[in-house]
Design a protein around this motif. Structure first.
Motif, PDB file in Angstrom:
ATOM      1  N   PHE A 294     -31.570 -78.082  67.179  1.00  0.00           N
ATOM      2  CA  PHE A 294     -32.415 -77.919  68.362  1.00  0.00           C
ATOM      3  C   PHE A 294     -31.653 -77.122  69.406  1.00  0.00           C
ATOM      4  N   ARG A 295     -32.293 -76.112  70.010  1.00  0.00           N
ATOM      5  CA  ARG A 295     -31.579 -75.143  70.838  1.00  0.00           C
ATOM      6  C   ARG A 295     -31.817 -75.206  72.338  1.00  0.00           C
ATOM      7  N   LEU A 296     -32.873 -75.821  72.821  1.00  0.00           N
ATOM      8  CA  LEU A 296     -33.237 -75.682  74.232  1.00  0.00           C
ATOM      9  C   LEU A 296     -33.432 -77.033  74.924  1.00  0.00           C
ATOM     10  N   TYR A 297     -32.374 -77.607  75.390  1.00  0.00           N
ATOM     11  CA  TYR A 297     -32.472 -78.888  76.092  1.00  0.00           C
ATOM     12  C   TYR A 297     -32.727 -78.684  77.573  1.00  0.00           C
ATOM     13  N   ARG A 298     -33.656 -79.484  78.104  1.00  0.00           N
ATOM     14  CA  ARG A 298     -33.920 -79.530  79.544  1.00  0.00           C
ATOM     15  C   ARG A 298     -33.752 -80.970  79.995  1.00  0.00           C
TER      16      ARG A 298
ATOM     17  N   TYR B  48     -41.533 -79.991  73.390  1.00  0.00           N
ATOM     18  CA  TYR B  48     -42.432 -80.602  74.372  1.00  0.00           C
ATOM     19  C   TYR B  48     -41.803 -81.789  75.105  1.00  0.00           C
ATOM     20  N   PHE B  49     -40.609 -82.175  74.726  1.00  0.00           N
ATOM     21  CA  PHE B  49     -39.944 -83.333  75.315  1.00  0.00           C
ATOM     22  C   PHE B  49     -38.842 -82.913  76.283  1.00  0.00           C
ATOM     23  N   ASP B  50     -38.701 -83.662  77.352  1.00  0.00           N
ATOM     24  CA  ASP B  50     -37.527 -83.569  78.210  1.00  0.00           C
ATOM     25  C   ASP B  50     -36.342 -84.068  77.378  1.00  0.00           C
ATOM     26  N   GLY B  51     -35.158 -83.545  77.615  1.00  0.00           N
ATOM     27  CA  GLY B  51     -33.985 -83.932  76.838  1.00  0.00           C
ATOM     28  C   GLY B  51     -33.716 -85.428  76.832  1.00  0.00           C
ATOM     29  N   ILE B  52     -33.959 -86.084  77.958  1.00  0.00           N
ATOM     30  CA  ILE B  52     -33.728 -87.526  78.049  1.00  0.00           C
ATOM     31  C   ILE B  52     -34.671 -88.264  77.107  1.00  0.00           C
ATOM     32  N   ASP B  53     -35.961 -87.954  77.194  1.00  0.00           N
ATOM     33  CA  ASP B  53     -36.949 -88.607  76.339  1.00  0.00           C
ATOM     34  C   ASP B  53     -36.723 -88.267  74.869  1.00  0.00           C
ATOM     35  N   LEU B  54     -36.334 -87.051  74.605  1.00  0.00           N
ATOM     36  CA  LEU B  54     -36.070 -86.617  73.240  1.00  0.00           C
ATOM     37  C   LEU B  54     -34.941 -87.434  72.615  1.00  0.00           C
TER      38      LEU B  54
ATOM     39  N   PHE C 191     -21.817 -82.896  73.069  1.00  0.00           N
ATOM     40  CA  PHE C 191     -22.167 -82.271  71.793  1.00  0.00           C
ATOM     41  C   PHE C 191     -23.225 -81.184  71.918  1.00  0.00           C
ATOM     42  N   ILE C 192     -23.918 -81.119  73.065  1.00  0.00           N
ATOM     43  CA  ILE C 192     -25.022 -80.167  73.199  1.00  0.00           C
ATOM     44  C   ILE C 192     -24.903 -79.300  74.454  1.00  0.00           C
ATOM     45  N   THR C 193     -23.768 -79.316  75.111  1.00  0.00           N
ATOM     46  CA  THR C 193     -23.587 -78.615  76.378  1.00  0.00           C
ATOM     47  C   THR C 193     -24.022 -77.162  76.324  1.00  0.00           C
ATOM     48  N   GLN C 194     -23.687 -76.454  75.278  1.00  0.00           N
ATOM     49  CA  GLN C 194     -23.990 -75.032  75.180  1.00  0.00           C
ATOM     50  C   GLN C 194     -25.479 -74.760  74.984  1.00  0.00           C
ATOM     51  N   ARG C 195     -26.282 -75.799  74.765  1.00  0.00           N
ATOM     52  CA  ARG C 195     -27.711 -75.626  74.544  1.00  0.00           C
ATOM     53  C   ARG C 195     -28.575 -76.170  75.680  1.00  0.00           C
ATOM     54  N   VAL C 196     -27.965 -76.573  76.772  1.00  0.00           N
ATOM     55  CA  VAL C 196     -28.722 -77.050  77.931  1.00  0.00           C
ATOM     56  C   VAL C 196     -29.145 -75.836  78.758  1.00  0.00           C
ATOM     57  N   ILE C 197     -30.457 -75.659  78.918  1.00  0.00           N
ATOM     58  CA  ILE C 197     -30.953 -74.503  79.660  1.00  0.00           C
ATOM     59  C   ILE C 197     -31.458 -74.872  81.047  1.00  0.00           C
ATOM     60  N   SER C 198     -31.658 -76.165  81.286  1.00  0.00           N
ATOM     61  CA  SER C 198     -32.141 -76.615  82.581  1.00  0.00           C
ATOM     62  C   SER C 198     -31.582 -78.002  82.867  1.00  0.00           C
ATOM     63  N   LEU C 199     -31.113 -78.170  84.104  1.00  0.00           N
ATOM     64  CA  LEU C 199     -30.523 -79.441  84.512  1.00  0.00           C
ATOM     65  C   LEU C 199     -30.922 -79.709  85.950  1.00  0.00           C
ATOM     66  N   SER C 200     -31.525 -80.858  86.196  1.00  0.00           N
ATOM     67  CA  SER C 200     -31.957 -81.216  87.539  1.00  0.00           C
ATOM     68  C   SER C 200     -31.304 -82.531  87.949  1.00  0.00           C
ATOM     69  N   LEU C 201     -30.536 -82.479  89.029  1.00  0.00           N
ATOM     70  CA  LEU C 201     -29.847 -83.665  89.560  1.00  0.00           C
ATOM     71  C   LEU C 201     -30.422 -83.998  90.928  1.00  0.00           C
ATOM     72  N   THR C 202     -30.256 -85.234  91.347  1.00  0.00           N
ATOM     73  CA  THR C 202     -30.761 -85.661  92.643  1.00  0.00           C
ATOM     74  C   THR C 202     -29.802 -86.665  93.268  1.00  0.00           C
TER      75      THR C 202
ATOM     76  N   LEU D  42     -38.859 -79.416  65.043  1.00  0.00           N
ATOM     77  CA  LEU D  42     -38.191 -78.662  66.105  1.00  0.00           C
ATOM     78  C   LEU D  42     -39.198 -78.102  67.100  1.00  0.00           C
ATOM     79  N   ASP D  43     -40.347 -77.681  66.621  1.00  0.00           N
ATOM     80  CA  ASP D  43     -41.406 -77.221  67.531  1.00  0.00           C
ATOM     81  C   ASP D  43     -41.908 -78.366  68.402  1.00  0.00           C
ATOM     82  N   LEU D  44     -42.071 -79.536  67.825  1.00  0.00           N
ATOM     83  CA  LEU D  44     -42.502 -80.704  68.601  1.00  0.00           C
ATOM     84  C   LEU D  44     -41.457 -81.101  69.643  1.00  0.00           C
ATOM     85  N   PHE D  45     -40.204 -80.991  69.300  1.00  0.00           N
ATOM     86  CA  PHE D  45     -39.122 -81.352  70.229  1.00  0.00           C
ATOM     87  C   PHE D  45     -39.185 -80.530  71.513  1.00  0.00           C
TER      88      PHE D  45
END
Length: 92
Positions: free
Chosen positions: A42-46, A17-23, A67-78, A12-15
């Motif tokens: 896992f609690r903090l998806y970006r 360091y990953f962006d949510g997509i790569d994770l 399944f993880i909506t409540q744990r997304v803390i950062s979202l960047s769209l373009t 979980l500590d290693l996770f």
């Protein structure tokens, strides 16, 4: 040493360091334990969707985000050439 033998706390500590997509690309579907760690512990998806393919964008939004909506803390769209109207697609 096998990566899978590491304790959950270290994984979980290693996770972190990953962006949510790569994770999700790297660890989802490896086995039940990793799926459980990703979806239930896992609690903090970006997510940075600025340089992702349409196929991966759809897969993340349709298969994982519900399944993880409540744990997304950062979202960047373009709105770039890869996925025009990405924000509208995300909202739909």
């Amino acid at each position: 040493m096998d990566f899978e033998l590491l304790p959950n706390e270290i994984l979980l500590d290693l996770f972190d360091y990953f962006d949510g997509i790569d994770l999700l690309r790297a660890f989802y579907s490896l086995n039940y334990r990793f799926n459980d760690l990703l979806y239930n512990q896992f609690r903090l998806y970006r997510f940075n969707f600025s340089s992702i393919s349409k196929r991966d964008f759809d897969m993340i939004c349709q298969q994982h985000l519900p399944f993880i909506t409540q744990r997304v803390i950062s979202l960047s769209l373009t709105d770039n050439y890869n996925i025009p109207e990405q924000a509208n697609l995300f909202l739909s």
